[in-house]
Write a protein that holds these residues in place. Structure first.
Motif, PDB file in Angstrom:
ATOM      1  N   ALA A  79      72.428 -84.708   5.898  1.00  0.00           N
ATOM      2  CA  ALA A  79      72.204 -86.062   5.388  1.00  0.00           C
ATOM      3  C   ALA A  79      73.432 -86.942   5.608  1.00  0.00           C
ATOM      4  O   ALA A  79      73.323 -88.106   6.023  1.00  0.00           O
ATOM      5  N   GLN A  82      73.768 -87.810   9.371  1.00  0.00           N
ATOM      6  CA  GLN A  82      72.790 -88.804   9.795  1.00  0.00           C
ATOM      7  C   GLN A  82      73.137 -90.195   9.290  1.00  0.00           C
ATOM      8  O   GLN A  82      72.952 -91.197   9.979  1.00  0.00           O
ATOM      9  N   TYR A  88      69.598 -90.080  14.041  1.00  0.00           N
ATOM     10  CA  TYR A  88      68.535 -89.361  13.339  1.00  0.00           C
ATOM     11  C   TYR A  88      68.457 -87.889  13.737  1.00  0.00           C
ATOM     12  O   TYR A  88      67.775 -87.099  13.072  1.00  0.00           O
ATOM     13  N   SER A  91      72.884 -83.187  12.859  1.00  0.00           N
ATOM     14  CA  SER A  91      72.772 -82.063  11.920  1.00  0.00           C
ATOM     15  C   SER A  91      73.813 -81.028  12.319  1.00  0.00           C
ATOM     16  O   SER A  91      74.259 -80.998  13.469  1.00  0.00           O
ATOM     17  N   HIS A 267      65.440 -85.859   6.505  1.00  0.00           N
ATOM     18  CA  HIS A 267      64.340 -86.754   6.878  1.00  0.00           C
ATOM     19  C   HIS A 267      63.208 -86.698   5.853  1.00  0.00           C
ATOM     20  O   HIS A 267      62.650 -87.731   5.474  1.00  0.00           O
ATOM     21  N   LYS A 270      64.444 -88.574   2.756  1.00  0.00           N
ATOM     22  CA  LYS A 270      64.436 -90.032   2.911  1.00  0.00           C
ATOM     23  C   LYS A 270      63.013 -90.588   2.902  1.00  0.00           C
ATOM     24  O   LYS A 270      62.781 -91.701   2.422  1.00  0.00           O
ATOM     25  N   PHE A 271      62.067 -89.826   3.421  1.00  0.00           N
ATOM     26  CA  PHE A 271      60.671 -90.251   3.376  1.00  0.00           C
ATOM     27  C   PHE A 271      60.178 -90.339   1.934  1.00  0.00           C
ATOM     28  O   PHE A 271      59.405 -91.225   1.571  1.00  0.00           O
ATOM     29  N   VAL A 275      66.206 -94.700   1.441  1.00  0.00           N
ATOM     30  CA  VAL A 275      67.423 -94.532   2.229  1.00  0.00           C
ATOM     31  C   VAL A 275      68.700 -94.770   1.423  1.00  0.00           C
ATOM     32  O   VAL A 275      69.779 -94.897   1.995  1.00  0.00           O
ATOM     33  N   SER A 284      68.421 -84.142  -1.497  1.00  0.00           N
ATOM     34  CA  SER A 284      68.512 -83.242  -0.349  1.00  0.00           C
ATOM     35  C   SER A 284      69.044 -81.879  -0.774  1.00  0.00           C
ATOM     36  O   SER A 284      68.571 -80.836  -0.295  1.00  0.00           O
ATOM     37  N   LEU A 325      60.494 -85.982  16.302  1.00  0.00           N
ATOM     38  CA  LEU A 325      61.479 -87.060  16.206  1.00  0.00           C
ATOM     39  C   LEU A 325      61.784 -87.641  17.578  1.00  0.00           C
ATOM     40  O   LEU A 325      61.894 -88.869  17.737  1.00  0.00           O
ATOM     41  N   ARG A 329      60.833 -91.500  18.023  1.00  0.00           N
ATOM     42  CA  ARG A 329      61.985 -92.375  17.864  1.00  0.00           C
ATOM     43  C   ARG A 329      62.832 -92.517  19.126  1.00  0.00           C
ATOM     44  O   ARG A 329      63.687 -93.392  19.198  1.00  0.00           O
TER      45      ARG A 329
END
Length: 335
Positions: A79, A82, A88, A91, A267, A270-271, A275, A284, A325, A329
């Motif tokens: 997290a 990112q 995105y 990691s 991710h 955050k969904f 954010v 997280s 992703l 994206r």
């Protein structure tokens, strides 16, 4: 989409229940099923001559504790990465951080096999910094090298390079079997003494992440906006990367390499919560802890009665998520 603050509050309030449930299931189920009564007796009236009691206290409890800690450490590290890099795909497993730790641990096991546990953790952290430095260093030298997809490719190449060197050294010095557990995760062989020693390092990383969480939210808006709002970006990046090094180095020293937790969990978080990193980081940690404990439990039954490496379980989830992703994206640089 704006998320209500009730959702992260609900996650945090309910987290003790899910963590307790994960611990209970991890204690009861495995190659040998143990009753709840036996588990209770092992905790309240331990009998060293009882095999089930020995399994619970020396194997299953340390194992689930390691899964919970490592899951939270890797999820928070991902997290942070990112948010700070606005990448995105950032990691620990894709940006060379895990591989750097495992590489230095391999060198340590070959040349300094009798080092104390705390020194092993510190060297693992140095390896984390080395791996991240190599990846971001090469990325900055290549045109558009810091874009999400290219940086992920560079991270994979550097990680493979470090792993190959470590494997060659381990084979030459005939310690490849010992080293292999660090690259395939040794969560089922976790050292209880190392577990206790690792907690202060990991907790320090979590506290640094929480301390920097508000600033990370601002940094995730972009360098120009962050500077315009008066954020000392270099200071925050330094604190954030120190947290990542502490968290990832501790996780790898404790159980070896585990991929995709630091990619997937931020991710998902955050969904669910939005954010704002004041919510993303603690949530997280909770979701990552429970996620890895569940993956560890699942690894015991995929090929029952034999165990499947936990890295296989996280990859089953992580690889499709990674491809999703990339597809949705592309080269977009945004946390």
């Amino acid at each position: 989409m704006k998320k209500t603050s009730r959702i992260p509050a609900l996650i945090l309030v309910s987290s003790p229940f899910f963590i307790a449930l994960a611990i209970l299931l991890s204690i009861l189920y495995g190659a040998k099923e143990i009753s709840a009564l036996t588990a209770w007796q092992a905790l309240t009236a331990f009998d060293e001559n009882n095999v089930d009691h020995q399994i619970i206290l020396t194997s299953r409890l340390p194992r689930v504790a390691a899964a919970l800690l490592v899951g939270s450490f890797l999820a928070v590290a991902g997290a942070i990465m990112q948010g700070i890099t606005r990448n995105y795909l950032a990691s620990p497993s894709l940006m060379g951080v895990n591989d750097g730790s495992a590489f230095v641990i391999t060198i340590t096991l070959v040349f300094f096999p009798n080092l104390p546990n705390y020194q092993m953790i510190i060297l693992s952290m140095i390896g984390s910094a080395l791996g991240a430095g190599l990846v971001f260093g090469f990325g900055s030298l290549i045109k558009n090298g810091l874009s999400p997809v290219r940086l992920a490719i560079i991270g994979t190449v550097i990680g493979t390079f470090l792993s190959s060197i470590a494997t060659a050294i381990a084979m030459y010095f005939q310690v490849s079997q010992t080293v292999s557990v660090w690259y395939n995760s040794k969560i089922h062989m976790v050292d209880p003494n190392l577990l206790w020693i690792s907690i202060p390092f990991g907790v320090t990383g979590l506290l640094l992440a929480l301390f920097a969480s508000k600033a990370i939210t601002i940094a995730s808006l972009g360098e120009d906006i962050a500077i315009g709002l008066g954020l000392k970006t270099n200071l925050i990046k330094g604190i954030s990367m120190l947290a990542v090094v502490l968290l990832t180095g501790t996780a790898v020293a404790l159980v070896g390499k585990i991929a995709f937790v630091g990619l997937v969990i931020p991710h998902i978080t955050k969904f669910i919560v939005g954010v704002d990193y004041r919510f993303v980081i603690p949530c997280s940690a909770v979701i990552g802890a429970v996620f890895l404990a569940v993956c560890d439990l699942a690894s015991r039954f995929i090929n029952f009665p034999f165990e499947t490496p936990i890295g296989v379980v996280t990859a089953i989830i992580g690889v499709p998520f990674f491809l999703y992703l990339i597809r949705t994206r592309g080269g977009e640089k945004r946390a």
